[in-house]
Design a protein around this motif. Structure first.
Motif, PDB file in Angstrom:
ATOM      1  N   GLU A  29       0.833  -1.203   0.000  1.00  9.92           N
ATOM      2  CA  GLU A  29       0.000   0.000   0.000  1.00  9.92           C
ATOM      3  C   GLU A  29       0.873   1.261   0.000  1.00  9.92           C
ATOM      4  N   GLU A  30       1.934   1.253   0.816  1.00 12.54           N
ATOM      5  CA  GLU A  30       2.842   2.400   0.845  1.00 12.54           C
ATOM      6  C   GLU A  30       3.542   2.574  -0.503  1.00 12.54           C
ATOM      7  N   ALA A  31       3.967   1.465  -1.062  1.00 12.03           N
ATOM      8  CA  ALA A  31       4.665   1.514  -2.349  1.00 12.03           C
ATOM      9  C   ALA A  31       3.761   2.096  -3.434  1.00 12.03           C
ATOM     10  N   MET A  32       2.495   1.726  -3.426  1.00 13.75           N
ATOM     11  CA  MET A  32       1.561   2.196  -4.448  1.00 13.75           C
ATOM     12  C   MET A  32       1.295   3.699  -4.337  1.00 13.75           C
ATOM     13  N   ARG A  33       1.543   4.283  -3.177  1.00 20.30           N
ATOM     14  CA  ARG A  33       1.318   5.719  -2.973  1.00 20.30           C
ATOM     15  C   ARG A  33       2.550   6.566  -3.312  1.00 20.30           C
ATOM     16  N   ARG A  34       3.656   5.941  -3.664  1.00 19.09           N
ATOM     17  CA  ARG A  34       4.891   6.688  -3.959  1.00 19.09           C
ATOM     18  C   ARG A  34       4.743   7.526  -5.226  1.00 19.09           C
ATOM     19  N   ASP A  35       5.316   8.704  -5.164  1.00 21.97           N
ATOM     20  CA  ASP A  35       5.364   9.561  -6.350  1.00 21.97           C
ATOM     21  C   ASP A  35       6.548   9.147  -7.215  1.00 21.97           C
ATOM     22  N   ASN A  36       6.331   9.065  -8.498  1.00 24.46           N
ATOM     23  CA  ASN A  36       7.395   8.767  -9.467  1.00 24.46           C
ATOM     24  C   ASN A  36       8.275   7.573  -9.067  1.00 24.46           C
TER      25      ASN A  36
END
Length: 168
Positions: free
Chosen positions: A34-41
């Motif tokens: 979930e955290e990874a999917m929210r990363r910018d660029n």
């Protein structure tokens, strides 16, 4: 199976495998899907990480598909440059049982030896991951501590063994 150090052009393949790892083995990583999917660029960030001096990310390719990865990251502080850490070790189910993980780890260990600065490699492994733990023990790593409740996925806690390999 082709093994090599990853370069910026491999960033998309790395990110795809990283997401697979976080999704299928959430207990094995400090980061979450979930955290990874929210990363910018994320692809640009991976490209940057793949070119950091002292960091080496190796990949295993099966017919040009990335199926395994491991990162060796040397500590940056002067008093700790003799140490490196293993991060993001993962082999996709299609690459398992063929010695892929061992080959990747041997490549990382050899890179550490060739650096002439790195004398010790540290890693952490979930206590319930017998396959990974046994691989690290076979390669000469020793447990120097165990942390209870190191990770929490949902309502389940996972302990971690902290392991090290002295190269000299």
């Amino acid at each position: 199976m082709e093994l090599r150090q990853l370069v910026a052009e491999d960033a998309s393949a790395y990110w795809e495998l990283r997401l697979e790892a976080l999704k299928t083995s959430p207990e094995a990583f400090g980061a979450s899907y979930e955290e990874a999917m929210r990363r910018d660029n994320p692809i640009e960030r991976v490209k940057g990480n793949l070119s950091v001096k002292g960091n080496y990310t190796f990949g295993a390719f099966d017919q040009s598909k990335l199926v395994g990865m491991v990162t060796l990251a040397q500590e940056g502080n002067l008093k700790m440059k003799h140490r490196a850490n293993i991060f993001a070790m993962y082999v996709s189910p299609i690459g398992r049982g063929q010695g892929t993980g061992k080959a990747l780890m041997r490549l990382a260990i050899e890179q550490a030896r060739e650096s002439r600065e790195i004398e010790k490699i540290n890693l952490s492994v979930v206590t319930s991951n017998e396959a990974a733990k046994n691989l690290y023990l076979q390669l000469g790593f020793k447990v120097f501590g165990t942390e209870d409740m190191a990770l929490k996925v949902g309502d389940t806690y996972y302990g971690e063994h902290h392991m090290s390999l002295i190269l000299n």
